[in-house]
Design a protein around this motif. Sequence first.
Motif, short mmCIF file in Angstrom:
data_model
loop_
_atom_site.label_atom_id
_atom_site.label_comp_id
_atom_site.label_asym_id
_atom_site.label_seq_id
_atom_site.Cartn_x
_atom_site.Cartn_y
_atom_site.Cartn_z
N MET A 1 -33.10 10.07 -53.62
CA MET A 1 -33.25 9.60 -52.26
C MET A 1 -33.78 8.17 -52.31
N LEU A 2 -33.18 7.31 -51.52
CA LEU A 2 -33.63 5.92 -51.40
C LEU A 2 -34.28 5.73 -50.04
N LEU A 3 -35.44 5.11 -50.02
CA LEU A 3 -36.15 4.79 -48.79
C LEU A 3 -36.06 3.30 -48.54
N GLU A 31 -26.02 6.91 -33.29
CA GLU A 31 -24.58 6.87 -33.58
C GLU A 31 -24.33 6.47 -35.03
N ILE A 32 -25.12 5.54 -35.55
CA ILE A 32 -24.98 5.12 -36.94
C ILE A 32 -25.31 6.27 -37.88
N GLU A 37 -24.19 8.64 -43.96
CA GLU A 37 -25.14 9.64 -44.47
C GLU A 37 -26.52 9.01 -44.58
N MET A 38 -27.17 8.82 -43.45
CA MET A 38 -28.49 8.23 -43.42
C MET A 38 -29.30 8.82 -42.27
N HIS A 39 -30.61 8.65 -42.35
CA HIS A 39 -31.49 9.20 -41.32
C HIS A 39 -32.62 8.20 -41.06
N ARG A 56 -31.46 7.29 -47.25
CA ARG A 56 -30.08 7.69 -47.47
C ARG A 56 -30.06 8.70 -48.60
N GLN A 57 -29.32 9.75 -48.42
CA GLN A 57 -29.27 10.80 -49.44
C GLN A 57 -28.20 10.54 -50.45
#
Length: 57
Positions: A1-3, A31-32, A37-39, A56-57
């Motif tokens: 996981m990248l922060l 919407e993005i 695949e991001m939160h 992003r996973q």
Amino acid sequence: MLLYHLVFPTKYRKKVFTEEVCERLKEICTEIENCYEMHFMEIGMKKDHVCFFWYRQ
């Protein structure tokens, strides 16, 4: 996981972020999230800058 933590100031630090702009920006970020695949964990806004903390996973 990248922060990621990104800060975007406005040009000349002008105070342009109003409540309406902040709400619309949060809608765009949602919407993005759906397209990629991001939160967004947190979206912080002041009148002259916006901060994004996302992964992003």
